[in-house]
Each structure stands twice: as structure tokens, then as C-alpha cells.
Design a protein around this motif. Structure first.
Motif, PDB file in Angstrom:
ATOM      1  N   VAL A  16      -6.760   1.544   1.568  1.00  0.00           N
ATOM      2  CA  VAL A  16      -6.828   2.903   1.056  1.00  0.00           C
ATOM      3  C   VAL A  16      -8.180   3.128   0.373  1.00  0.00           C
ATOM      4  O   VAL A  16      -8.876   2.165   0.028  1.00  0.00           O
ATOM      5  N   ILE A  17      -8.526   4.387   0.207  1.00  0.00           N
ATOM      6  CA  ILE A  17      -9.763   4.747  -0.489  1.00  0.00           C
ATOM      7  C   ILE A  17      -9.519   4.632  -1.986  1.00  0.00           C
ATOM      8  O   ILE A  17      -8.515   5.129  -2.501  1.00  0.00           O
ATOM      9  N   THR A  18     -10.414   3.970  -2.674  1.00  0.00           N
ATOM     10  CA  THR A  18     -10.207   3.783  -4.103  1.00  0.00           C
ATOM     11  C   THR A  18     -11.159   4.591  -4.975  1.00  0.00           C
ATOM     12  O   THR A  18     -10.840   4.920  -6.112  1.00  0.00           O
ATOM     13  N   ARG A  52       2.021   2.195  -3.272  1.00  0.00           N
ATOM     14  CA  ARG A  52       0.930   2.807  -4.027  1.00  0.00           C
ATOM     15  C   ARG A  52       0.772   4.285  -3.689  1.00  0.00           C
ATOM     16  O   ARG A  52       0.507   5.111  -4.552  1.00  0.00           O
ATOM     17  N   LEU A  53       0.965   4.598  -2.412  1.00  0.00           N
ATOM     18  CA  LEU A  53       0.800   5.984  -1.998  1.00  0.00           C
ATOM     19  C   LEU A  53       1.902   6.857  -2.552  1.00  0.00           C
ATOM     20  O   LEU A  53       1.730   8.058  -2.716  1.00  0.00           O
ATOM     21  N   SER A 113      -9.618  -0.572  -0.884  1.00  0.00           N
ATOM     22  CA  SER A 113      -8.782  -1.585  -1.524  1.00  0.00           C
ATOM     23  C   SER A 113      -9.032  -2.959  -0.946  1.00  0.00           C
ATOM     24  O   SER A 113      -8.490  -3.950  -1.434  1.00  0.00           O
ATOM     25  N   LEU A 162       0.823  -1.197   0.000  1.00  0.00           N
ATOM     26  CA  LEU A 162       0.000   0.000   0.000  1.00  0.00           C
ATOM     27  C   LEU A 162       0.860   1.252   0.000  1.00  0.00           C
ATOM     28  O   LEU A 162       0.539   2.243  -0.658  1.00  0.00           O
TER      29      LEU A 162
END
Lengths: 98, 420
Positions: free
Chosen positions: B201-203, A38-39, B220, A35
Motif C-alpha cells: 500500500v501507499i504510505t 489496514r485498509l 509498505s 494489508l
């Protein structure tokens, strides 16, 4: 007679394939490392100068370079002694010389 | 032409906007019916093109901020001009698109070509008159909503109150007023105090089409949270939580990744919402949180290819989905320039291809079929022959008619129901 069929889901077959190729793949696949990558998406540059150089290079890609100019080698890669231009002789001769 | 990154019809369907990786927005307009040219009915032609975003450099993080347009959302039309919001990773812009078809002529102090007239030569006073001119479409940025997102913006959604809109990044959702650019309110914040504890996370996020206090956001981890802004200023606690129970025995390394929701869209009725994960599209009834009411398999044959799809990163592709105007059908994209449509009433589905080779203008599209194993019939394509670089991530459906827009990498296809 009874036949016991153990059906392995295609997903698990794929998982086994992946683990065979990458045995050290993280225990928590959806977890923090993945994650966080991804950020942080986006190409990292050393600084804004580096960024502007890269942009300028992309714009100039269409222009053909004649001969690689030895004086412009720095900034692109770590120069070797062969890449550096020869030191020009001083205009004023040193008093220590001959 | 650059890779198209978003496609969106406006509320009437007369305008179609596309955004691309180079930060450009191209707007197409539907031709009016013209008796002298019956074949041009409903054709979309370029109406306006403008550069919405430029690449920028984040000095603090030494990262490039891409100019790629992530989303475009139209505002409902209130006067002759059209307004849309376009966003890249960090900045949202409100653009006004207006037409100019008249020009003033006969100025006193200037010539027709703009040169100043010699004041001593002016002997009479005249009133400038408006003369028709060739239609000119101008796009101008009216508002710039910047510096409100630390992470990358994935969604924007205009509220039904036509005054506010939300923007969502990986960890936060902000509420804006369309008139105010120097302030926005944070309404969702899922950033953990310790980033090591980050699990989802917000998708995607969207406002409810009718209730201006309700919005949803997907994650996610395959969950959707519905929030009510009346309950608290910070909607960290959801009002409804939608998640389909998972069979723990079928869990694999890929489970969470393929359950990640890439798009969430309310139905026009406001009673349902649709989510897209890697392999399927699910329709949820807002009154039922524990499971979707309908599930449609987009390309289930990819389940036995997950290993290679993980290695080539395709497993992280974010497909969008859309409803038709009456909510009776849904559409989403796949690979090999295929896209899928599902009829919710008849439960029939179809696979079509958006490519130059397979479709000539005005020819009817031929249904495609992927062969999943065993003998491949003629006209079928085997899973291993699919081109995973040809992905259809963005599609849009006209709000009223059966016209669809499909973005295939850097080409835009517009398909219509055949005209009888």
C-alpha cells in the motif's frame, strides 16, 4: 583450534519466539490479510442508528444514572425474561377472563 | 488536551499548526522581539483555535470516519491572510486564517449593539468610521475537497506551482486544483483488479519542492517511486524506483513490516529525500536508485524486541522525520518521549527527551542514552524500562532557525538553540 560460531541475528531469534507463541501465524506476513485489515481500519457499527446511539452514550457518560431503568434495557444487550418489564394488566378485562 | 496527530511550521516559521485526534487545529504564533521583555523572544503563543473536522458516519460501510487530523500543510503566503490544508481520513479542507483589528462604528440604521434604530428617530446621515479593536483571529473554511478517497488519506502535499496539491490514500493518489472542489484527477492507482493480490500500500507521498511535475510515494514494502506527471496522465509507471537490496539470508517474519516506510520528505534543496522506516532513517540521492547514501539507526536496540513490539502493535507505529532548514541535520522521534537528531556533516547524533520532568523552561536539555546490554551506567535507561506508550511520532523543524516542535502524545514542546 578453530571455533565455528553461528551467529543468529536478533531478528531471527524474535521470529522464533513469535512462531513459538503463535504457531499458526500466516505464511505471508506482509500479505493480503494484514494489508486488508489496514485498509479497513475503523470501528464498524451495525448501522447509523447504532452509531448515533454510541455517540449519545459517550456524551451522556458524565451524567450519573440513578437506577438502571428496566424499560430501557433493549438496544443495549439481548434481554432476558428477568430484564423485561412486567406486563401491565389490561385496562379492559378480557371477556375470557374469570 | 487531545492527542496531537500532526505538527507543521509555515513557510516563514512564524506560525506553527498542530492538529489533534479530536479534529481541532491549534495555531501558535511566534512573538515578535520585544526589548522590554527580552525573554519572550521567539516564544510561541496560541494564535487561533478552530474545529476543522467532525466525526462522520459512512453509511455504505457502516464505519465511523474519524475526525482526527492526519496532516496539515500550509500554503505559501500571498496576502495578509494565511491558508492551510487540513485533512482527516476522507476529506481535505482549505482554511483561511485572517486577522480583524478594525471595526466599523457609526452605522445609520443600527445601534452600536446591533439593534435596529427607529427610522423615525434618524434625523441626520453619518458616515461610519473604522475604529481599532482588539485583535480577532478568524478561521473560515474556504474549500472542502470531499468524496475523492475510498481509502484512508495519509498524505497531502502542496505543489511548487502553488495552484495544485496531491492527496494520497492507501491505494490511490489524486491531484487537485486549490480552486476546484468538484473534480480531482487520479494520478496513481495501485489497486489490483483482485484484492486478493494486494501486496503493498501507499504510505506517504510528496511533491518535489521545485519541480512541479515530480512527486514521490513510498510503500509498505520499503520502496519509493518517483513519478513525472509529464510522462503520462496516470503515473502508474514510475520514472525512478528506489529500493535498498536486502540480504535474503537475513529475511525474517518482521523484515517487511519494519521496512515499511512511514514518512518520506524531500530535502529543501530538492536533491535528496529522506525516508523513515521502523528502525532507521535513510537519505537517498535522487540520482541513485539502488541504495541510500546515508543510513541512521534510530533505535537499533529494538531489533531484539520485535516479538513483543509486534504483540503490542508498536511495530506498526508510524514515525515521521524532518530536515532542518539547511538540510544539514535530520530529526525523528522514538519511544519514552525520546527524539533523535543526526548531524549529516559531523555524523554526530543525540538523543533528547521531551517531558516535563526532564526539562524546565529555559534549561538546556540533557542528552539521554539507552543502555543496550551489560552494565547500565548511571543516567542511562535500559531498553526494558522504556515506556512504549510515550511515542514521539510527529516533529517539525523551523524552516530557517534552530527551533523544533515536538509532539509528545497530548503535549507540544518547542525547543530552541540556546540564546547567547
Amino acid at each position: 583450534q578453530e571455533m565455528e560460531d553461528k551467529v543468529i541475528s536478533p531478528e531471527k531469534v524474535e521470529e522464533a519466539k513469535l512462531k513459538a507463541r503463535y504457531p499458526h501465524l500466516g505464511q505471508k506476513p506482509g500479505g493480503s490479510d494484514f494489508l486488508r485489515k489496514r485498509l479497513q481500519k475503523g470501528q464498524k457499527y451495525f448501522d447509523s442508528g447504532d452509531y448515533n446511539m454510541a455517540k449519545a452514550k459517550m456524551k451522556n457518560k458524565q451524567l450519573p444514572t440513578a437506577t438502571p431503568d428496566k424499560t430501557e434495557v433493549t438496544g443495549d444487550h439481548i434481554p432476558t425474561p428477568q430484564d423485561l418489564p412486567q406486563r401491565k394488566p389490561s385496562l379492559v378485562a378480557s371477556k375470557l377472563a374469570g | 488536551a487531545d492527542i496531537i496527530s500532526t505538527v507543521e511550521f509555515n513557510y516563514s516559521g512564524d506560525l506553527l499548526a498542530t492538529g489533534d485526534k479530536g479534529g481541532r487545529v491549534v495555531i501558535f504564533q511566534r512573538e515578535q522581539e520585544n526589548k522590554s521583555r527580552p525573554h519572550s523572544r521567539g516564544e510561541y503563543n496560541v494564535y487561533s483555535t478552530f474545529q476543522s473536522h467532525e466525526p462522520e458516519f459512512d453509511y455504505l460501510k457502516s464505519l465511523e470516519i474519524e475526525e482526527k487530523i492526519n496532516k496539515i500543510r500550509w500554503l505559501p503566503q500571498q496576502n495578509a491572510a494565511h491558508f492551510l490544508l487540513s485533512t482527516n481520513d476522507k476529506t481535505i479542507k482549505l482554511w483561511k486564517i485572517s486577522e480583524r483589528d478594525k471595526r466599523a462604528e457609526g452605522y445609520n440604521l443600527k445601534d452600536e449593539d446591533g439593534r435596529l434604530r427607529d427610522p423615525f428617530r434618524i434625523t441626520a446621515l453619518r458616515v461610519p468610521i473604522l475604529k481599532p479593536m482588539d485583535l480577532m483571529v478568524e478561521a473560515s473554511p474556504r474549500r472542502i475537497f470531499a468524496n475523492a478517497h475510498t481509502y484512508h488519506i495519509n498524505s497531502i502535499s502542496v505543489n511548487s506551482d502553488h495552484e495544485t496539491y496531491l492527496s494520497a490514500d492507501d491505494l490511490r493518489i489524486n491531484l487537485w486544483h486549490l480552486e476546484i472542489t468538484d473534480r480531482s484527477f487520479n494520478i496513481v492507482d495501485i489497486k489490483p483488479a483482485n484484492m486478493e493480490e494486494l501486496t503493498e500500500v501507499i504510505t506517504a507521498a510528496e511533491f518535489h519542492p521545485h519541480h512541479c511535475n515530480v512527486f514521490v510515494y513510498s510503500s509498505s514494502k520499503g520502496t519509493i517511486r518517483l513519478c513525472d506527471m509529464r510522462s503520462s496522465a496516470l503515473c502508474d509507471r514510475h520514472s525512478k524506483f528506489f529500493e535498498e537490496p536486502e540480504d535474503p539470508s537475513s529475511r525474517s517474519f518482521f523484515s517487511e513490516i519494519i521496512s515499511s516506510i512511514s514518512d518520506v520528505k524531500f530535502s529543501h534543496s530538492g536533491r535528496y529525500m529522506m525516508t523513515r522506516d521502523y528502525l532507521s532513517v535513510k537519505v537517498w540521492d535522487l540520482n541513485m536508485e539502488n541504495r541510500p547514501v546515508e543510513t541512521y539507526q534510530v533505535h537499533e536496540y529494538l531489533r531484539s524486541k520485535l516479538c513483543s513490539l509486534y504483540e503490542n502493535d508498536c511495530i506498526f507505529d508510524k514515525f515521521e522525520c524532518c530536515w532542518n532548514g539547511s538540510d544539514s541535520a535530520i530529526m525523528t522521534g522514538s519511544y519514552n518521549n525520546f527524539f533523535r537528531m543526526f548531524d549529516r556533516n559531523t555524523r554526530r547524533d543525540i538523543t533528547l527527551e521531551a517531558s516535563r520532568e526532564s526539562s524546565k523552561p529555559r534549561a538546556i536539555l540533557k542528552p539521554r542514552k539507552v543502555c543496550t546490554g551489560g552494565k547500565r551506567k548511571k543516567d542511562e535507561i535500559s531498553v526494558d524500562s522504556l515506556d512504549f506508550n510515550k511515542k514521539i511520532l510527529h516533529t517539525a523543524w523551523h524552516p530557517l532557525e534552530n527551533i523544533i516542535a515536538v509532539a509528545a502524545t497530548n503535549n507540544l514542546y518547542i525547543f530552541q538553540d540556546k540564546v547567547n
